[in-house]
Design a protein around this motif. Structure first.
Motif, PDB file in Angstrom:
ATOM      1  N   VAL A  18      -7.799 -39.536  -6.198  1.00  0.00           N
ATOM      2  CA  VAL A  18      -8.902 -39.025  -5.454  1.00  0.00           C
ATOM      3  C   VAL A  18      -9.587 -37.851  -5.868  1.00  0.00           C
ATOM      4  N   ARG A  19      -8.509 -37.017  -6.504  1.00  0.00           N
ATOM      5  CA  ARG A  19      -9.041 -35.682  -7.125  1.00  0.00           C
ATOM      6  C   ARG A  19      -9.829 -35.929  -8.452  1.00  0.00           C
ATOM      7  N   LEU A  20      -9.428 -36.814  -9.087  1.00  0.00           N
ATOM      8  CA  LEU A  20     -10.209 -37.224 -10.507  1.00  0.00           C
ATOM      9  C   LEU A  20     -11.554 -37.326 -10.318  1.00  0.00           C
ATOM     10  N   GLN A  21     -12.214 -37.697  -9.271  1.00  0.00           N
ATOM     11  CA  GLN A  21     -13.576 -37.707  -9.129  1.00  0.00           C
ATOM     12  C   GLN A  21     -14.144 -36.664  -8.953  1.00  0.00           C
ATOM     13  N   ALA A  22     -13.729 -35.551  -8.169  1.00  0.00           N
ATOM     14  CA  ALA A  22     -13.885 -34.182  -8.088  1.00  0.00           C
ATOM     15  C   ALA A  22     -14.188 -33.501  -9.495  1.00  0.00           C
ATOM     16  N   ILE A  23     -13.610 -33.873 -10.488  1.00  0.00           N
ATOM     17  CA  ILE A  23     -13.782 -33.304 -11.627  1.00  0.00           C
ATOM     18  C   ILE A  23     -15.084 -33.567 -12.283  1.00  0.00           C
TER      19      ILE A  23
END
Length: 426
Positions: free
Chosen positions: A238-243
């Motif tokens: 999930v957090r990867l797409q926030a990058i």
């Protein structure tokens, strides 16, 4: 349509290319995966020897380079290399590359020559090999119109991103004449018969990244006694797409895709580790470095937040560099593409797919040009099948004609007798 010396040569080349369809259909019917292309290489060699018979001219053919790689060198000059040194050819030297491996997917093209072995030429490499052989045929039929050396390089294992590297590791640079320019092309979705070019980045760079996170296993009924790596992995995904969404400028391009996520093998056991495999695409290598630093921070932070007992591990593999066309080469060739193809010579849009072609010109330290050939039948233009789909199948006649003539036109741009400017300084 404007004219050019190259267009004039092609208009009267006289080569009989009727053999191409049987050759293409044979390759499509018998696809072979990367590193396994024994039969395909044998068919290419058979075609090269048939070329020698047609024109009563010898090719210097080298086989088994980096696996099943083949290089055919045609010298067409009044002078011969001094002391048979392959790096001392008179006149310009042009290298053109075609790949010929297939993909591990069932053929759903519906063609009468569809493969039945669970593999498929779903990326068009069968067309690439057919077109390069056709371009060689045109050069054979027009030998009185050009001078120099033409190198036809048939590369295996492009789909694993190592085919070009394997050929180079097998001393390719010292086995063939040093080219002044390297050329390549790829069939793509788009109106069949179009030839699309651009200066600068035309295909994305890529990396694959395997991340392993560690936890502590337990019975699924007792998650409080475990450190759940599946949960850690899910939070990372999930957090990867926030990058990308929050750290990459909207004016730039970067893609992170999670292609694999492995965790556990039993429904009532919390496993001790999980594996995430990412694929990235980009046009700016410096941006990739920035994003990878952020990926490491996210992974480290999620592992720390969950109390992971071991440090996560990171393994990069399957790197591909940005295909970044030389602007002078683009200007030089595009003029003749416009003359040969008229309105079918168009501006390319950057592709987010990747290629390993550029390793070859980089190893020689020479410029290169890579372009796209449209392959979609008119009836499918509203929703064209794309490469790597099981129904991808080029519209044969306009695609093979454009790919063959584009290869010959780009080579003749540098090899024609009236052209005296070095590709390295033009």
């Amino acid at each position: 349509m404007s004219t050019s010396p190259v267009a004039d040569i092609l208009s009267r080349h006289g080569a009989d290319l009727s053999w191409q369809q049987d050759f293409y259909e044979d390759l499509h019917r018998h696809p072979e995966l990367s590193h396994e292309e024994e039969r395909t290489a044998a068919k290419i060699l058979e075609a090269l020897h048939a070329w020698e018979e047609r024109y009563a001219t010898a090719l210097e053919i080298q086989t088994g380079i980096g696996g099943h790689g083949i290089v055919a060198t045609l010298r067409n000059s009044a002078t011969t290399p001094a002391d048979t040194d392959p790096h001392q050819d008179a006149g310009p030297t042009v290298l053109m590359r075609a790949d010929f491996d297939a993909l591990p997917m069932a053929d759903e093209s519906g063609a009468s020559f569809a493969a039945t072995n669970g593999k498929m030429h779903a990326c068009g490499h069968d067309m690439h090999a057919t077109a390069l052989l056709g371009a060689l045929d045109i050069l054979g039929a027009t030998r009185d119109e050009w001078t120099g050396t033409f190198i036809a390089l048939f590369q295996p294992a492009e789909e694993t991103s190592v085919g070009a590297k394997y050929m180079l590791a097998n001393d390719l640079v010292n086995r063939i004449p040093t080219p002044d320019i390297c050329l390549g092309q790829h069939v793509m979705p788009g109106k069949a018969g179009t030839v699309a070019t651009k200066a600068g980045a035309i295909m994305a760079g890529c990396d694959s990244l395997r991340i392993t996170v560690h936890g502590s296993g337990a019975h699924a009924s007792m998650p409080h006694r475990a450190i759940d790596p599946t949960f850690i992995a899910a939070m990372i995904v999930v957090r990867l797409q926030a990058i990308v969404g929050r750290e990459v400028s909207p004016e730039d391009f970067f893609v992170i895709s999670v292609g694999e996520l492995h965790s556990g093998d039993k429904n009532n056991i919390i496993p001790s580790s999980a594996e995430i495999v990412l694929n990235t695409r980009f046009y700016k290598p410096e941006l990739a470095d920035q994003v990878y630093a952020s990926v490491r921070k996210v992974v480290d932070a999620e592992c720390a937040a969950s109390g992971s007992p071991l440090e996560p591990t990171f393994e990069f593999f399957a790197h591909g560099e940005v295909i970044d066309n030389d602007p002078v080469a683009f200007d030089t060739v595009r003029e003749h593409f416009d003359a040969v193809f008229g309105d079918a010579s168009i501006d390319a849009e950057r592709s987010t797919a990747s290629e390993d072609f550029c390793y070859i010109p980089q190893a020689f330290g020479v410029p290169y040009l890579f372009w796209f050939i449209g392959s979609t039948p008119d009836a499918l233009l509203d929703n064209p099948p794309v490469n790597h789909q099981p129904n991808f199948l080029p519209d044969y006649a306009p695609t093979v004609d454009a790919a063959t003539r584009a290869g010959a036109a780009a080579a003749l741009t540098y090899l024609r007798k009236a052209h005296a400017t070095s590709p390295r300084t033009a």
